[in-house]
Design a protein around this motif. Structure first.
Motif, mmCIF file in Angstrom:
data_model
loop_
_atom_site.group_PDB
_atom_site.id
_atom_site.type_symbol
_atom_site.label_atom_id
_atom_site.label_comp_id
_atom_site.label_asym_id
_atom_site.label_seq_id
_atom_site.Cartn_x
_atom_site.Cartn_y
_atom_site.Cartn_z
ATOM 1 N N LEU A 196 0.839 -1.190 0.000
ATOM 2 C CA LEU A 196 0.000 0.000 0.000
ATOM 3 C C LEU A 196 0.881 1.250 0.000
ATOM 4 O O LEU A 196 1.775 1.388 0.837
ATOM 5 N N PRO A 197 0.660 2.195 -0.925
ATOM 6 C CA PRO A 197 1.462 3.432 -0.942
ATOM 7 C C PRO A 197 1.324 4.204 0.364
ATOM 8 O O PRO A 197 0.269 4.181 1.009
ATOM 9 N N GLN A 198 2.393 4.891 0.739
ATOM 10 C CA GLN A 198 2.439 5.634 1.992
ATOM 11 C C GLN A 198 2.705 7.114 1.717
ATOM 12 O O GLN A 198 3.308 7.476 0.705
ATOM 13 N N ALA A 199 2.251 7.953 2.611
ATOM 14 C CA ALA A 199 2.512 9.388 2.523
ATOM 15 C C ALA A 199 2.897 9.884 3.907
ATOM 16 O O ALA A 199 2.701 9.190 4.906
ATOM 17 N N GLY A 200 3.447 11.088 3.974
ATOM 18 C CA GLY A 200 3.823 11.655 5.261
ATOM 19 C C GLY A 200 5.157 12.372 5.199
ATOM 20 O O GLY A 200 5.786 12.478 4.136
ATOM 21 N N VAL A 201 5.605 12.838 6.341
ATOM 22 C CA VAL A 201 6.831 13.642 6.432
ATOM 23 C C VAL A 201 8.057 12.737 6.574
ATOM 24 O O VAL A 201 8.038 11.756 7.324
ATOM 25 N N ILE A 202 9.109 13.064 5.847
ATOM 26 C CA ILE A 202 10.393 12.377 6.005
ATOM 27 C C ILE A 202 11.120 13.014 7.193
ATOM 28 O O ILE A 202 11.561 14.158 7.119
ATOM 29 N N HIS A 203 11.219 12.276 8.269
ATOM 30 C CA HIS A 203 11.884 12.810 9.464
ATOM 31 C C HIS A 203 13.407 12.729 9.321
ATOM 32 O O HIS A 203 14.126 13.541 9.917
ATOM 33 N N ARG A 204 13.880 11.739 8.578
ATOM 34 C CA ARG A 204 15.316 11.673 8.282
ATOM 35 C C ARG A 204 15.516 10.838 7.021
ATOM 36 O O ARG A 204 14.920 9.772 6.871
ATOM 37 N N TRP A 205 16.356 11.349 6.137
ATOM 38 C CA TRP A 205 16.749 10.607 4.941
ATOM 39 C C TRP A 205 18.266 10.484 4.947
ATOM 40 O O TRP A 205 18.976 11.488 4.967
ATOM 41 N N HIS A 206 18.744 9.246 4.967
ATOM 42 C CA HIS A 206 20.180 8.995 4.928
ATOM 43 C C HIS A 206 20.509 8.299 3.617
ATOM 44 O O HIS A 206 20.116 7.158 3.394
ATOM 45 N N SER A 207 21.232 8.998 2.761
ATOM 46 C CA SER A 207 21.629 8.448 1.467
ATOM 47 C C SER A 207 22.974 7.752 1.621
ATOM 48 O O SER A 207 23.931 8.346 2.119
ATOM 49 N N PRO A 208 23.073 6.488 1.217
ATOM 50 C CA PRO A 208 24.321 5.742 1.442
ATOM 51 C C PRO A 208 25.430 6.159 0.491
ATOM 52 O O PRO A 208 25.189 6.728 -0.574
ATOM 53 N N LYS A 209 26.656 5.851 0.881
ATOM 54 C CA LYS A 209 27.826 6.091 0.043
ATOM 55 C C LYS A 209 28.659 4.812 0.026
ATOM 56 O O LYS A 209 28.666 4.059 0.986
ATOM 57 N N GLY A 210 29.351 4.585 -1.076
ATOM 58 C CA GLY A 210 30.181 3.393 -1.163
ATOM 59 C C GLY A 210 30.724 3.212 -2.564
ATOM 60 O O GLY A 210 30.291 3.876 -3.514
ATOM 61 N N ALA A 211 31.679 2.312 -2.709
ATOM 62 C CA ALA A 211 32.300 2.051 -4.001
ATOM 63 C C ALA A 211 31.256 1.586 -5.003
ATOM 64 O O ALA A 211 30.459 0.696 -4.727
ATOM 65 N N GLY A 212 31.264 2.209 -6.179
ATOM 66 C CA GLY A 212 30.375 1.803 -7.258
ATOM 67 C C GLY A 212 28.929 2.200 -7.085
ATOM 68 O O GLY A 212 28.088 1.814 -7.901
ATOM 69 N N LEU A 213 28.581 2.979 -6.046
ATOM 70 C CA LEU A 213 27.186 3.350 -5.798
ATOM 71 C C LEU A 213 26.827 4.665 -6.480
ATOM 72 O O LEU A 213 27.619 5.608 -6.522
ATOM 73 N N ARG A 214 25.611 4.707 -7.009
ATOM 74 C CA ARG A 214 25.032 5.945 -7.539
ATOM 75 C C ARG A 214 23.622 6.060 -6.979
ATOM 76 O O ARG A 214 22.834 5.119 -7.070
ATOM 77 N N ILE A 215 23.296 7.206 -6.387
ATOM 78 C CA ILE A 215 21.977 7.421 -5.803
ATOM 79 C C ILE A 215 21.305 8.568 -6.553
ATOM 80 O O ILE A 215 21.802 9.693 -6.559
ATOM 81 N N ASP A 216 20.195 8.279 -7.216
ATOM 82 C CA ASP A 216 19.375 9.304 -7.854
ATOM 83 C C ASP A 216 18.150 9.508 -6.973
ATOM 84 O O ASP A 216 17.260 8.652 -6.932
ATOM 85 N N ALA A 217 18.103 10.614 -6.240
ATOM 86 C CA ALA A 217 17.007 10.851 -5.298
ATOM 87 C C ALA A 217 16.495 12.274 -5.451
ATOM 88 O O ALA A 217 17.257 13.190 -5.782
ATOM 89 N N GLY A 218 15.215 12.436 -5.182
ATOM 90 C CA GLY A 218 14.617 13.762 -5.223
ATOM 91 C C GLY A 218 13.930 14.094 -3.924
ATOM 92 O O GLY A 218 12.892 14.760 -3.907
ATOM 93 N N ILE A 219 14.500 13.638 -2.812
ATOM 94 C CA ILE A 219 13.880 13.815 -1.499
ATOM 95 C C ILE A 219 14.890 14.407 -0.524
ATOM 96 O O ILE A 219 16.101 14.383 -0.770
ATOM 97 N N ALA A 220 14.378 14.912 0.594
ATOM 98 C CA ALA A 220 15.237 15.501 1.616
ATOM 99 C C ALA A 220 14.550 15.394 2.964
ATOM 100 O O ALA A 220 13.317 15.292 3.051
ATOM 101 N N THR A 221 15.338 15.407 4.026
ATOM 102 C CA THR A 221 14.798 15.414 5.384
ATOM 103 C C THR A 221 13.869 16.613 5.564
ATOM 104 O O THR A 221 14.205 17.732 5.168
#
Length: 655
Positions: free
Chosen positions: A351-376
């Motif tokens: 079921l889709p969810q909605a609400g406030v993002i209290h914290r967003w932690h984007s990971p880092k590491g070798a070979g990783l790429r994160i395409d995100a359009g969100i923020a805490t």
């Protein structure tokens, strides 16, 4: 050749950011559009200029072509990039841009119109000699006529929106008894999503792989392909995991499928970046599925294995430049895998969810790429698709890419709306996926409606300890007590009682604390939680704690293999809503398309009570109980919030 100096991106979220990043690297100014619901979105802040185009609902904003064109004219841009979704495959929008003197970064309107209708597209592909799945693409759309055609094709059969894509307006029907109801739902969903309820039917190819070919074409008639992506891991016909190259293809099959895709693009005079999608059966035969006349969500895996920037190539093609490489110059290096992070709850049938993002932690590491359009701090709205981010990993081979993506997901966490993060980890770590053997039946076979994971006594012991530790640290910071003295008392061991509300109801946890060590008792279970300077240990084992957040009475915990949330329940708090009370509540924010019962109706457990549209999909709301409807609190067409009471049922007593 016409140089593009400024672009308006007619989209939102991660794709708007992705396009603007490439454009800015080319020295191109970027203009964003946003809605009242997207005021705090990262894509608005990143742009050189941002223009408000209306309220949250897409019909009054991102799908309003007139508003988008006017915004582009007001900003004085040279070109419009549609991204994907919304107006990206709308031929009238492409024509409107051209009529306004704007460069549309995509194919010509006639190509969009042709490939946007599955019936017409299939006819064109048959003329071009591209293999297609047997089915029905006729003009007769009456329910009985379609039912007759389905019987001719043979069950199981796929019902598809002729104007659709992305899994909306699509149903797999296994028997004649289910055909009419499935057709009605598919038509309703298609009409809402695409403005057309025209349908096509196709024979359901059993246990196939979903393989798509990325193509590029310039104004000079030069067309090449950039290899394939395997998008077989799907849920309800929406892609969950994508990878390049496909584990199922060898060089000979890749060449054959690539040649068919290039021929398909040439047959319609294509321009720019596009994707030709195929179903690949176990024998190695493949069939044309559809052509997406836009950039795909999963384009990063192709970029990582080819080293090419598809957005930059799109822009160059729109300027009229010739392609900068020949087919033989395209090489695939290593392997890339992408997963889509969604705001959805796998424990409640996704079921889709909605609400406030209290914290967003984007990971880092070798070979990783994160395409995100969100923020805490950002609110996830029910108006839009629930996809939040894409996590992509590249490695020298498939296993290295898979392991890197697993590590990235383990370090990724979002506190707020429930996400599918844990489910994605389960998929990536499943032996069948690890072996590269997953087909389109993979999720349905192994993960059909995963049950909500109940919190064990270890989880609750850890949660109680973290709650108490957080309270003590907060008090210590105000009183000046050092961390070394937390939990110590001149009166001996400290005793605490906490009632925690987890996944399966309230649980009493009794905690005895001596300094940095806590003994938590839950019914007949005992667990020891020990805090030291560098780590937390639970019953002697190191806790793989990746993140935690205490927000009032709520605790969010992210471990390497799972996330969970518990609430510190106040004295006297209770929850008698839902299935016991007979109240049917909205499971999310959305538009109430239909109330299916009237006051006085007798209903059985599992009956459909209402249909709610949210996050671009339609959801049936069922009753848990048998009984009689007494009160109808909402009307069809109303906007409802999460938890709103829609219908009250007088529940029948059962033994």
């Amino acid at each position: 050749m016409q140089k593009i100096n400024s672009i308006l991106v007619a989209n939102r979220g991660e794709i708007a950011l992705r396009i603007m990043q490439s454009a800015r690297s080319m020295g191109i100014a970027c203009v964003a559009v946003y809605t009242e619901a997207d005021r705090d979105s990262p894509h608005r802040r990143f742009a050189d200029q941002a223009i408000l185009i209306g309220p949250g609902p897409v019909g009054a904003s991102y799908l309003d072509a007139e508003k988008i064109v006017q915004a582009a004219l007001d900003a004085g841009v040279d070109a419009v990039h549609p991204g994907y979704g919304f107006l990206s495959e709308n031929a009238d929008f492409a024509s409107a841009c051209a009529a306004a003197g704007l460069i549309f970064i995509g194919p010509r309107p006639d190509a969009i119109a042709l490939m946007g209708n599955k019936a017409a597209a299939k006819g064109k592909m048959l003329q071009a000699g591209v293999p297609c799945v047997p089915g029905y693409e006729g003009a007769e759309q009456a329910s009985e006529a379609l039912k007759t055609q389905a019987a001719r094709i043979g069950y199981p059969v796929m019902i598809k929106a002729a104007a659709g894509g992305g899994g909306r307006g699509m149903r797999l029907v296994s028997s004649e008894a289910d055909f009419t109801s499935s057709l009605e739902l598919a038509k309703s969903e298609a009409l809402s999503a695409f403005g057309s309820d025209e349908m096509i039917l196709e024979r359901a190819v059993q246990n196939p792989r979903h393989v798509e070919i990325q193509i590029l074409a310039d104004v000079h008639g030069h067309v090449i392909h950039l290899g394939e992506r395997d998008c077989s891991v799907q849920r309800r016909h929406q892609k969950v995991v994508e990878e390049a190259p496909s584990p199922a293809l060898d060089p000979a099959l890749r060449a054959r499928m690539g040649k068919a895709a290039v021929e398909a693009a040439r047959a319609i005079g294509y321009l720019g970046a596009g994707t030709v999608e195929f179903l690949l059966d176990e024998s190695g035969d493949f069939y044309f599925l559809e052509m997406n006349t836009r950039l795909q969500v999963e384009h990063p895996v192709t970029e990582l294995v080819t080293g090419l920037d598809l957005v930059a190539l799109q822009i160059s093609s729109a300027e009229g430049a010739p392609l900068s490489l020949e087919q033989e110059e395209v090489t695939l290096q290593g392997h890339a895998i992408e997963v889509r992070l969604y705001a959805e709850d796998p424990g409640q049938d996704f079921l889709p969810q909605a609400g406030v993002i209290h914290r967003w932690h984007s990971p880092k590491g070798a070979g990783l790429r994160i395409d995100a359009g969100i923020a805490t701090g950002q609110e996830i709205s029910a108006f839009y698709d629930p996809m939040l981010a894409k996590l992509v990993a590249h490695g020298r081979d498939r296993e290295e890419a898979r392991q890197r993506l697993v590590a990235g997901l383990q370090d990724c966490h979002l506190f707020g709306p429930t996400t599918n993060r844990d489910f994605l980890l389960q998929v990536l770590q499943h032996p069948e996926f690890a072996q590269g053997a997953a087909t389109t039946d993979f999720i349905g076979t192994h993960f059909d409606a995963p049950p909500e994971k109940e919190l064990g006594s270890e989880d609750l012991a850890l949660a109680a300890a973290l709650f108490l530790r957080g309270q003590q640290e907060s008090s210590a910071s105000k009183s000046g007590v050092t961390k070394e003295l937390l939990g110590w008392s001149s009166q001996g061991a400290l005793h605490s009682r906490l009632t925690l509300q987890g996944s399966s109801g309230p649980v009493l946890v009794q905690v005895q604390q001596n300094g940095s060590e806590m003994m938590a008792s839950i019914a007949d279970k005992r667990h020891t939680v020990c805090f030291d300077a560098a780590e937390i240990r639970l019953d002697g084992r190191r806790v793989d704690l990746r993140g935690q957040l205490i927000l009032g009475d709520n605790l969010f915990v992210a471990l390497g293999d799972r996330q969970f949330q518990v609430t510190l329940q106040s004295a006297g708090a209770s929850d008698d809503r839902g299935e016991k009370s007979g109240e049917i509540r909205a499971p999310m924010h959305g538009n109430l398309l239909e109330i299916c019962v009237a006051a006085g109706d007798r209903v059985a457990a599992g009956d459909r009570i209402a249909v709610l549209e949210a996050m671009k999909m339609q959801h049936e709301i069922l009753t848990y109980n048998a009984g009689v409807t007494r009160f109808i609190h909402a009307q069809s067409g109303a906007q409802v919030k999460l938890g709103d009471v829609l219908v009250e049922i007088e529940v029948e007593e059962t033994e």
